[in-house]
Write an enzyme that holds these catalytic residues in place. Structure first.
Site, PDB file in Angstrom:
ATOM      1  N   GLN A  82      -5.246  -1.808   9.361  1.00 17.83           N
ATOM      2  CA  GLN A  82      -4.896  -3.039   8.642  1.00 17.83           C
ATOM      3  C   GLN A  82      -5.387  -4.254   9.434  1.00 17.83           C
ATOM      4  O   GLN A  82      -4.991  -4.461  10.573  1.00 17.83           O
ATOM      5  CB  GLN A  82      -3.368  -3.106   8.441  1.00 17.83           C
ATOM      6  CG  GLN A  82      -2.900  -4.342   7.686  1.00 17.83           C
ATOM      7  CD  GLN A  82      -3.396  -4.384   6.243  1.00 17.83           C
ATOM      8  OE1 GLN A  82      -3.311  -3.403   5.516  1.00 17.83           O
ATOM      9  NE2 GLN A  82      -3.930  -5.529   5.825  1.00 17.83           N
ATOM     10  N   LYS A 127       0.845  -1.204   0.000  1.00 12.84           N
ATOM     11  CA  LYS A 127       0.000   0.000   0.000  1.00 12.84           C
ATOM     12  C   LYS A 127       0.878   1.252   0.000  1.00 12.84           C
ATOM     13  O   LYS A 127       0.602   2.222  -0.698  1.00 12.84           O
ATOM     14  CB  LYS A 127      -0.947  -0.023   1.208  1.00 12.84           C
ATOM     15  CG  LYS A 127      -2.061  -1.050   1.014  1.00 12.84           C
ATOM     16  CD  LYS A 127      -2.857  -1.357   2.263  1.00 12.84           C
ATOM     17  CE  LYS A 127      -3.833  -2.502   1.957  1.00 12.84           C
ATOM     18  NZ  LYS A 127      -4.541  -2.986   3.123  1.00 12.84           N
ATOM     19  N   ASP A 136     -11.607   2.170   3.900  1.00  6.70           N
ATOM     20  CA  ASP A 136     -11.922   0.747   3.752  1.00  6.70           C
ATOM     21  C   ASP A 136     -13.427   0.529   3.619  1.00  6.70           C
ATOM     22  O   ASP A 136     -13.875  -0.576   3.351  1.00  6.70           O
ATOM     23  CB  ASP A 136     -11.405  -0.022   4.981  1.00  6.70           C
ATOM     24  CG  ASP A 136     -10.396  -1.083   4.593  1.00  6.70           C
ATOM     25  OD1 ASP A 136     -10.192  -1.280   3.382  1.00  6.70           O
ATOM     26  OD2 ASP A 136      -9.811  -1.710   5.508  1.00  6.70           O
TER      27      ASP A 136
END
Ligand code: NAP
Length: 298
Positions: A97, A53, A120
């Site tokens: 994460q 990322k 997200d």
């Protein structure tokens, strides 16, 4: 010959658009978009994902801020960090994460993320807006799949679509996005009876079960489109080596289908790209920038 839905190629094409968008609009915003990534503990796969990322951000011009916390950190400290990032004017996106160690209240942490920075798309406000088919941050893997289908003009409207899996990360939001786009969606799971027969009726079959090689050619009708979300690292015949595979026994299925996603190089790269898109989307909204990327948002 079946069509390969090449997520790697599409993600590079989209990245080029994102890079141009940032370089043009940075002059107006007077800063680059910023993404904060919170990693807790030493999960190895998470380390690889966070690195990927970070690299993707730097390719397009997003500034990334990595917060790698030890797993002995307290829940309250992570909450404080999220609250600070919520108010940080240089941060457009906050990503926790997953997975995180079990001792943390994951749901609470996700719900603390400001919905407009929830890149997200897992916060309940964004999920609720998805249910209501209102514009909002959409979760990355499902949004990436919609873009892959669109890139090859594969129509969703009116199609019979079967999704295997009902997780909050993939199956549920994906089914809702497809429904909002007028697909006729059947969401299936581990208690579904006659899964094989249901799948055989699908014009588009999307497999997100997390079970290596669950789906073989007996699950698909001729000419279907198959999307393999699963990703697994298995020992290969040469015992020192490993290989990646998905939830679909691809070599068995490919001769029968119209289009398929490879593993690796299908859904995976699109997930990362949609994270970049969501971060830029939040930046765009904060500074009232042009909506020329909006076609990427399902
Ligand atoms: P998950 O949370 O474990 O959910 C799996 C879902 O599949 C559950 O709803 C489960 O049903 C269902 N399922 C399991 N076995 C089944 C079976 N035999 N028949 C029918 N349904 C079955 O997994 P996830 O987070 O959705 O991820 C799924 C896969 O996608 C994993 O391999 C993951 O690594 C991969 N993934 C890839 C990406 C990417 O970017 N490529 C992103 C996210 C996830 P129940 O609800 O009844 O338990």
């Amino acid at each position: 010959m079946s069509l390969k839905l090449d997520g790697k190629k599409l993600s590079l094409e989209i990245e080029e658009r994102l890079k141009n968008y940032i370089s043009i609009h940075k002059k107006i915003a007077k800063r680059a978009p910023g993404l904060a990534v919170i990693r807790i503990g030493e999960d190895q796969a998470s380390g690889v994902y966070v690195n990927n990322k970070e690299k993707a951000c730097s390719r397009v011009g997003i500034k990334s801020f990595i917060f790698h916390l030890k797993d002995n950190v307290e829940q309250k400290e992570v909450e404080k960090l999220i609250n600070n990032l919520n108010f940080d004017r240089d941060i457009d996106g906050i990503l926790l994460q997953l997975p995180i160690p079990k001792k943390f209240d994951e749901e609470r942490l996700i719900s603390l993320i400001n919905p407009s920075k929830d890149v997200d798309g897992l916060n309940e406000i964004n999920m609720g807006k998805l249910v209501k088919n209102e514009p909002a941050m959409r979760s990355c893997t499902p949004a990436g799949i919609i873009n892959l289908l669109r890139s090859q003009n594969i129509t969703i409207e009116g199609k019979k679509i079967v999704v295997i899996g009902r997780s909050l990360l993939v199956g549920k939001p994906l089914s809702l996005m497809l429904l909002n786009l007028n697909g006729t969606v059947t969401m299936t799971h581990s208690k579904t009876i006659n899964l094989n027969k249901l799948c055989k009726e699908a014009d588009i079959l999307i497999v997100a079960a997390g079970k290596p090689n669950l789906v073989d050619s007996s699950f698909v009708k001729e000419g279907t489109v198959i999307i393999d979300v699963g990703i697994h690292r298995l020992k290969s015949s040469d015992k020192d080596k490993t290989r990646l595979c998905g939830d679909v026994l691809l070599e068995d299925v490919i001769p029968k289908v119209f289009a398929y996603t490879p593993v690796p190089g299908g859904v995976g790269p699109m997930t990362v790209t949609m994270l970049l898109v969501n971060t830029i989307f939040s930046w765009q909204k904060q500074f009232g920038l042009s909506s020329s990327l909006n076609d990427l948002l399902p």
